[in-house]
Every structure is written in structure tokens, then in C-alpha cells.
Design a protein around this motif. Sequence first.
Motif, PDB file in Angstrom:
ATOM      1  N   TRP A  86       4.552 -28.187  37.400  1.00  0.00           N
ATOM      2  CA  TRP A  86       3.215 -27.625  37.136  1.00  0.00           C
ATOM      3  C   TRP A  86       2.920 -26.478  38.095  1.00  0.00           C
ATOM      4  O   TRP A  86       2.368 -25.450  37.703  1.00  0.00           O
ATOM      5  CB  TRP A  86       2.141 -28.698  37.281  1.00  0.00           C
TER       6      TRP A  86
ATOM      7  N   SER B  20       2.205 -22.692  37.060  1.00  0.00           N
ATOM      8  CA  SER B  20       0.900 -22.116  37.419  1.00  0.00           C
ATOM      9  C   SER B  20       1.043 -20.843  38.240  1.00  0.00           C
ATOM     10  O   SER B  20       0.155 -19.986  38.228  1.00  0.00           O
ATOM     11  CB  SER B  20       0.072 -23.141  38.206  1.00  0.00           C
TER      12      SER B  20
ATOM     13  N   THR C 106      -4.242 -14.698  32.826  1.00  0.00           N
ATOM     14  CA  THR C 106      -4.722 -14.951  34.185  1.00  0.00           C
ATOM     15  C   THR C 106      -5.972 -14.127  34.469  1.00  0.00           C
ATOM     16  O   THR C 106      -5.963 -12.909  34.360  1.00  0.00           O
ATOM     17  CB  THR C 106      -3.615 -14.604  35.208  1.00  0.00           C
TER      18      THR C 106
ATOM     19  N   ASP D 119      -5.915 -34.638  34.857  1.00  0.00           N
ATOM     20  CA  ASP D 119      -5.921 -33.332  34.197  1.00  0.00           C
ATOM     21  C   ASP D 119      -5.050 -32.377  35.009  1.00  0.00           C
ATOM     22  O   ASP D 119      -5.379 -32.063  36.162  1.00  0.00           O
ATOM     23  CB  ASP D 119      -7.340 -32.774  34.108  1.00  0.00           C
TER      24      ASP D 119
ATOM     25  N   PRO E 209      -3.174 -28.666  36.022  1.00  0.00           N
ATOM     26  CA  PRO E 209      -3.765 -27.330  36.166  1.00  0.00           C
ATOM     27  C   PRO E 209      -4.015 -26.667  34.811  1.00  0.00           C
ATOM     28  O   PRO E 209      -3.361 -26.988  33.814  1.00  0.00           O
ATOM     29  CB  PRO E 209      -2.714 -26.563  36.969  1.00  0.00           C
ATOM     30  N   GLU E 210      -4.964 -25.730  34.798  1.00  0.00           N
ATOM     31  CA  GLU E 210      -5.355 -25.074  33.545  1.00  0.00           C
ATOM     32  C   GLU E 210      -4.181 -24.390  32.850  1.00  0.00           C
ATOM     33  O   GLU E 210      -4.059 -24.422  31.621  1.00  0.00           O
ATOM     34  CB  GLU E 210      -6.459 -24.048  33.819  1.00  0.00           C
TER      35      GLU E 210
ATOM     36  N   GLN F   5      -2.338 -26.990  31.006  1.00  0.00           N
ATOM     37  CA  GLN F   5      -3.101 -27.463  29.851  1.00  0.00           C
ATOM     38  C   GLN F   5      -3.043 -26.470  28.699  1.00  0.00           C
ATOM     39  O   GLN F   5      -2.932 -26.873  27.529  1.00  0.00           O
ATOM     40  CB  GLN F   5      -4.554 -27.703  30.262  1.00  0.00           C
ATOM     41  N   ARG F   6      -3.103 -25.174  29.013  1.00  0.00           N
ATOM     42  CA  ARG F   6      -3.021 -24.153  27.967  1.00  0.00           C
ATOM     43  C   ARG F   6      -1.682 -24.226  27.244  1.00  0.00           C
ATOM     44  O   ARG F   6      -1.609 -24.121  26.019  1.00  0.00           O
ATOM     45  CB  ARG F   6      -3.209 -22.749  28.567  1.00  0.00           C
TER      46      ARG F   6
END
Length: 350
Positions: free
Chosen positions: A254, A258, A265, A329, A331-332, A335-336
Motif C-alpha cells: 500500500w 501510495s 494526486t 480502510d 490509503p485513498e 481504495q481508488r
Amino acid sequence: MNNILEVKDLNISFHTYAGEVQAIRGVNFELKKGETLAIVGESGSGKSVTTKSIMRLLPKSNSEIKQGSQILFDGKNLAELSDKAMEKIRGKDISMIFQDPMTSLNPTMKIGKQIAEPLIKHQNFSKAQAKQRALELLELVGLPNPEIRINQYPHQFSGGQRQRIVIAVALACNPKVLIADEPTTALDVTIQAQILDLMKDLQNKIDTSIIFITHDLGVVASVADRVAVMYGGKIVEVGTVDEIFYNSQHPYTWGLISSMPSIDTEDDELFVIPGSPPDLLNPPKGDAFAARNRYAMAIDQSEEPPMFKVSNTHYAATWLLHPDAPEIDPPEAVQRRRKQFPGNVTKGEK
């Protein structure tokens, strides 16, 4: 696909004045015929040491491949072969492309002689046959005017051209396994793309299997079939390219994902994994990544996680995949990517 190379329980140590550095700790992976396996991770994670051990290029003065380690190729355990036996394999059945082409080539020899050398040694070519094959290889790797350039020295070529020559040397004997150790790091992005395209094209033509070492996940996406993520001398996650990029399960993976810049970004600063890799003079007791992992649990400090099965091709060594682990959850950026993954995101099994 059949496995052409299998690494089982590989343990490598370096003996230093400070003590024993346990550089590689129980590494397992296989390379299938005709595939490209990328090994990724930060500097010092063990990528190059692992692949140099396959070629038996580690320094004898202070390195040790521990007993019980197996590097199985063509019915032989390379970890136990003599130097003389390895000489018959190295450059013929298994070849390597190194990071810096200028240090890989002999500055005092014409490039034609350097390409011809493995052909004369391993294939018993005459000098005339070897020269003709060298011309064919230079043409194969896209070097213009091979009849003229075959008589030139390495300093007369650009960085990208020298890397093409190194690839020609590595491919001279049509190896079954090609190891590429960050072959594009020293090149600008335009030449880098050309070299990556060249390697993919050549793989299709000669049907070789490739181990591609890099710290650049962007490169991985364009060349690999499967990915092994290394951290602290261990493989912590392995899967297909889609599984690693769109359904990664290990917090270290992750972090790597990221830290990749993308057009999505919005922040002014890129994500950085906090802390430093572990000191392998004294490897941590539990999960090696625990000290840098914001999702770490108490068990990570005391017990090393096993490899949990996510799918038939996807495994990850993280306690977050245990059935009793809490839902978190990621990192964003992760998740994307997960939203784009066609499979289901589920807990693994041991």
C-alpha cells in the motif's frame, strides 16, 4: 505453465565486522516458462542479493548461502554447484543485465568481440560465425549501422545504445532465464521506454523467462506478468500485476502504491513511507514492517505473519488477512485502485 526456476527457503547472510547480516530470510518464489516476474521493493530489501545468488555472483569472502537453500534450475540445485559447473550455466542458460551498462562492458574491447565472447565459449562458434551472429544481435536490439559499429568501443555509444549492447551480450546464447537488475534506472524516461519495449519484443521472439528487478512500480505495470514485493529480506506479497496494483493486501505494498505520483494526486506532497528499513544485523522478532506500519497490531510485534492465500495466484504475509483481524480502510490511493479491480476483495486463508 511449467516452472523453469524455483527458489525454496533461500537464506543468505553476510559476515561483517559488526556481525552476521541476515540479508535474505526464507525467500520462496518460482519463475514460469515465458513469463516476466518483477521483484520490487526499496533499496536494501534484498532484490539484487536474491538474483545475484541465482547467478552465484555474491562475494565468496563474506557471503554465505545457508544450508537447506534451494535454487532449482534444470534439475540442479544451483546453490550447491561448484564454480566450474556454474561457469557452464552462467551466460549460457542464465544471463544478467546490470544497472549501469558502462561498468558492464570492457572499455578496452570492441563491442563485437564482447558479444562474440560467450558464443565462442559456450556455443563453440568460430570467430567468423560469432562475428556474423554479433551483427545479427546488434540488428535485433535495434542498433543502427551494425557493420560499422561492431568495430567501435563502448565510449563511442550513448547510454541507451550501451544498454542495447549489454542486452545483445546477455541474449547471445538464447538463455532460458534473463535477469534484468534495474536495467533502465540510469537512462532518461524516453530511452527507458524504448529499452522496456525492446525487452518485451525480444522476449516474444526468443521465448525467454525474465526476472525484472526494480523499485519503480510504473515500470512493473508495463513489463511484468507477476510481481513479488520484497521487504526486509523477505517476500511479503506476490500476485499477478492486476492483483498487486488493484487488490494489494500488504501495508508495505500500500505504501509503495501510495507513493506513486498520478494525475489524480491532489496533494502538493507525495506520500512517503515513514521510518527506515529494519536492521538485519538484528532482525525484528515479529513482522519486519511493524515499526513503519500504521495499521500494526499487537501480534505484529511478537509473531511473524504467515503467507495468507487471497487467491490461487495471490498471497500476502500480513496479520490483517487473518479472519479475526479488524476491518480497516487502506490509503485513498489503494481504495481508488480497488474500485477498478474486477475480482472480490476478501479475507485470505492461511
